[in-house]
Each structure stands twice: as structure tokens, then as C-alpha cells.
Design an enzyme around this catalytic site. Structure first.
Site, PDB file in Angstrom:
ATOM      1  N   ASN A   9       0.850  -1.197   0.000  1.00 30.66           N
ATOM      2  CA  ASN A   9       0.000   0.000   0.000  1.00 30.66           C
ATOM      3  C   ASN A   9       0.890   1.253   0.000  1.00 30.66           C
ATOM      4  OD1 ASN A   9      -1.533   2.223   0.860  1.00 30.66           O
ATOM      5  ND2 ASN A   9      -2.983   0.926   1.952  1.00 30.66           N
ATOM      6  N   LYS A  12       0.552   3.902   2.835  1.00 21.24           N
ATOM      7  CA  LYS A  12       1.182   3.568   4.115  1.00 21.24           C
ATOM      8  C   LYS A  12       2.670   3.910   4.077  1.00 21.24           C
ATOM      9  CE  LYS A  12      -1.540  -0.462   5.625  1.00 21.24           C
ATOM     10  NZ  LYS A  12      -1.408  -1.899   5.952  1.00 21.24           N
ATOM     11  N   ASP A  69      -0.511  -3.697  10.112  1.00 23.24           N
ATOM     12  CA  ASP A  69      -1.862  -4.131   9.771  1.00 23.24           C
ATOM     13  C   ASP A  69      -2.817  -3.186  10.474  1.00 23.24           C
ATOM     14  OD1 ASP A  69      -3.295  -6.243   8.213  1.00 23.24           O
ATOM     15  OD2 ASP A  69      -4.414  -6.329  10.093  1.00 23.24           O
ATOM     16  N   SER A  70      -3.710  -2.625   9.698  1.00 21.20           N
ATOM     17  CA  SER A  70      -4.523  -1.544  10.247  1.00 21.20           C
ATOM     18  C   SER A  70      -5.955  -1.622   9.744  1.00 21.20           C
ATOM     19  CB  SER A  70      -3.893  -0.195   9.891  1.00 21.20           C
ATOM     20  OG  SER A  70      -3.513  -0.154   8.533  1.00 21.20           O
ATOM     21  N   PHE A 148      -6.113   8.686   2.825  1.00 21.36           N
ATOM     22  CA  PHE A 148      -6.613   7.612   1.953  1.00 21.36           C
ATOM     23  C   PHE A 148      -7.689   6.835   2.704  1.00 21.36           C
ATOM     24  CE2 PHE A 148      -4.664   3.747   3.825  1.00 21.36           C
ATOM     25  CZ  PHE A 148      -3.748   4.319   4.695  1.00 21.36           C
ATOM     26  N   GLY A 149      -8.208   5.823   2.057  1.00 19.44           N
ATOM     27  CA  GLY A 149      -9.144   4.903   2.713  1.00 19.44           C
ATOM     28  C   GLY A 149     -10.352   5.600   3.307  1.00 19.44           C
TER      29      GLY A 149
HETATM   30  P1  ITT Z   1      -0.930  -4.106   3.013  1.00 15.52           P
HETATM   31  O1  ITT Z   1      -1.632  -5.298   3.649  1.00 15.52           O
HETATM   32  O2  ITT Z   1      -0.188  -4.460   1.785  1.00 15.52           O
HETATM   33  O3  ITT Z   1      -0.098  -3.347   4.010  1.00 15.52           O
HETATM   34  P2  ITT Z   1      -3.619  -3.033   2.870  1.00 15.52           P
HETATM   35  O4  ITT Z   1      -4.189  -1.720   2.458  1.00 15.52           O
HETATM   36  O5  ITT Z   1      -4.293  -4.285   2.360  1.00 15.52           O
HETATM   37  O6  ITT Z   1      -2.059  -3.046   2.514  1.00 15.52           O
HETATM   38  P3  ITT Z   1      -4.418  -3.680   5.564  1.00 15.52           P
HETATM   39  O7  ITT Z   1      -4.740  -5.117   5.291  1.00 15.52           O
HETATM   40  O8  ITT Z   1      -3.677  -3.347   6.836  1.00 15.52           O
HETATM   41  O9  ITT Z   1      -3.532  -3.055   4.425  1.00 15.52           O
HETATM   42  O10 ITT Z   1      -5.778  -2.865   5.498  1.00 15.52           O
HETATM   43  C1  ITT Z   1      -5.782  -1.547   5.882  1.00 15.52           C
HETATM   44  C2  ITT Z   1      -7.064  -0.868   5.404  1.00 15.52           C
HETATM   45  O11 ITT Z   1      -7.634  -0.127   6.504  1.00 15.52           O
HETATM   46  C3  ITT Z   1      -6.743   0.148   4.331  1.00 15.52           C
HETATM   47  O12 ITT Z   1      -6.792  -0.419   3.037  1.00 15.52           O
HETATM   48  C4  ITT Z   1      -7.824   1.208   4.570  1.00 15.52           C
HETATM   49  O13 ITT Z   1      -9.044   0.786   3.985  1.00 15.52           O
HETATM   50  C5  ITT Z   1      -7.970   1.166   6.094  1.00 15.52           C
HETATM   51  N1  ITT Z   1      -7.011   2.107   6.703  1.00 15.52           N
HETATM   52  C6  ITT Z   1      -5.859   1.798   7.373  1.00 15.52           C
HETATM   53  N2  ITT Z   1      -5.211   2.917   7.740  1.00 15.52           N
HETATM   54  C7  ITT Z   1      -5.948   3.947   7.298  1.00 15.52           C
HETATM   55  C8  ITT Z   1      -5.786   5.347   7.347  1.00 15.52           C
HETATM   56  O14 ITT Z   1      -4.719   5.917   7.887  1.00 15.52           O
HETATM   57  N3  ITT Z   1      -6.744   6.103   6.805  1.00 15.52           N
HETATM   58  C9  ITT Z   1      -7.826   5.554   6.234  1.00 15.52           C
HETATM   59  N4  ITT Z   1      -8.043   4.250   6.117  1.00 15.52           N
HETATM   60  C10 ITT Z   1      -7.108   3.428   6.646  1.00 15.52           C
END
Ligand code: ITT
Length: 190
Positions: A9, A12, A69-70, A148-149
Site C-alpha cells: 500500500n 502507508k 496491519d490496520s 486515503f481509505g
Molecule cells: P498491506 O496489507 O499491503 O499493508 P492493505 O491496504 O491491504 O495493505 P491492511 O490489510 O492493513 O492493508 O488494510 C488496511 C485498510 O484499513 C486500508 O486499506 C484502509 O481501507 C484502512 N485504513 C488503514 N489505515 C488507514 C488510514 O490511515 N486512513 C484511512 N483508512 C485506513
């Protein structure tokens, strides 16, 4: 010191570098795992999934590895979307729309962002793991273009009705779950 940041991502990674810079951790160089890095996130907690990602990045590179992981946990949805935040719907906008609809019937819109970080050392053992959180509520409508997100629908506690996406990069990093988690990792490394 080189550390592989176990993510695919780019948002991140950008935030990670900004947070590390503002902490003064210039001696750490974050690199990415090989293209296509996408381990199966089969854990049932943020911590378990963070460990899975860190282990895989270490296995592929032999470097110390850090994983994030978030996700967003919403009280009235019993903590959902939680570890499924990235998989809640197909696109970022569809995820926001689905969330706003799910929360609509409820008065309690309390929510928190969670970030679990795991650091694996050169020899493959976990040397540090902790989490950061950021508390707030789910907005009725989305606002802002930053971050984002789910940032456009997350009203940050103590920020006068602004969503995370309306904060500057610096302001987000100061209060965010990722900032809070990463500063603990960097304190440990210091
Ligand atoms: P990686 O596993 O490759 O690190 P990912 O995006 O799939 O990338 P996660 O499985 O940890 O990562 O899912 C995190 C999701 O949670 C992310 O795609 C967003 O939808 C949300 N998220 C996490 N941090 C955020 C932030 O700072 N602001 C907004 N949404 C966030």
C-alpha cells in the site's frame, strides 16, 4: 539500517516515511518487498496479520522487517470492518458508501483506527510489537481529499469536526494510529 516495510500500500509507505522523518530517524532506510508481495492475511487479529506480513517480507529479503496491519473499528458495527477494512467492498468509494449506509440507523457513531506494527530482526525473531489507535466518530457525509481509505468519513476526536482527510499530512501523522504505532517502534530502535 535497512528495514523492509511489509506492504503493498503506497499510502502507508508515504506516511511511514513522513513520520520517521519528523521523528528524526534519518539513519533508517525503508525499502519495499519484491513486487507482487501479497501474503494471505489469514489471522483473526490485527496483530496476527501484522506478524504474517512481517515474516513473509523477512523470508523474501533476509532483512529486518516491519509490518503495519490496520483498519477501522466501528462500535455500533461490533468492531467491523476491522481486519477486513481493505476487503469491505471493491473500491475505496464503495467501502465508504457501504460504511455510511451500515452506520445510518445508529446514534452511536464512535469509531477508532487501529494499527498493529510488528518488527522482526535480522535473525527472523520478533523484536518488538505494539499498536497505535486514533479515536473519533463516523461523519454523516464525507469531506476532504487528504489521506486515503476511510479518512474522509472519520471525524477526529479533538479536531473541531474535521475529518482525517481535512487535516494536513503533518496533523494526520501527529494523531494517527500509524503515527502512534510507529513512534513506539522508533523509540524502541533508538
Ligand atoms: P498491506 O496489507 O499491503 O499493508 P492493505 O491496504 O491491504 O495493505 P491492511 O490489510 O492493513 O492493508 O488494510 C488496511 C485498510 O484499513 C486500508 O486499506 C484502509 O481501507 C484502512 N485504513 C488503514 N489505515 C488507514 C488510514 O490511515 N486512513 C484511512 N483508512 C485506513
Amino acid at each position: 539500517m535497512r528495514i523492509v516495510f511489509a506492504t503493498s500500500n503506497p499510502h502507508k509507505l508515504k506516511e511511514l516515511k513522513e513520520i520517521a522523518d519528523s521523528f528524526g530517524a534519518e539513519d533508517i532506510e525503508f525499502v519495499l518487498p519484491p513486487e507482487g508481495f501479497d501474503p494471505d492475511e489469514t489471522g483473526t487479529t490485527f496483530e496476527e496479520n501484522s506478524l504474517i506480513k512481517a515474516k513473509e517480507a523477512h523470508r523474501l529479503t533476509g532483512l529486518p522487517a516491519l509490518a503495519d496491519d490496520s483498519g477501522l473499528c466501528v462500535e455500533c458495527l461490533n468492531g467491523e470492518p476491522g481486519i477486513y477494512s481493505a476487503r469491505y467492498a471493491d473500491t475505496p468509494q464503495a467501502r465508504i458508501d457501504k460504511l455510511l449506509k451500515a452506520v445510518e440507523p445508529f446514534e452511536n457513531r464512535n469509531a477508532k483506527f487501529v494499527c498493529a506494527m510488528t518488527l522482526i530482526g535480522q535473525d527472523g525473531d520478533v523484536i518488538f510489537a505494539d499498536r497505535g489507535e486514533c479515536h473519533g466518530t463516523i461523519a454523516k457525509t464525507q469531506a476532504g481529499n487528504g489521506g486515503f481509505g476511510y479518512d474522509p468519513v472519520f471525524l477526529v476526536k479533538g479536531k473541531n469536526g474535521l475529518t482525517m482527510a481535512e487535516l494536513s499530512e503533518e496533523e494526520k501523522n501527529e494523531v494517527s494510529h500509524r503515527g502512534n504505532a510507529l513512534r513506539k517502534v522508533l523509540e524502541f530502535l533508538k
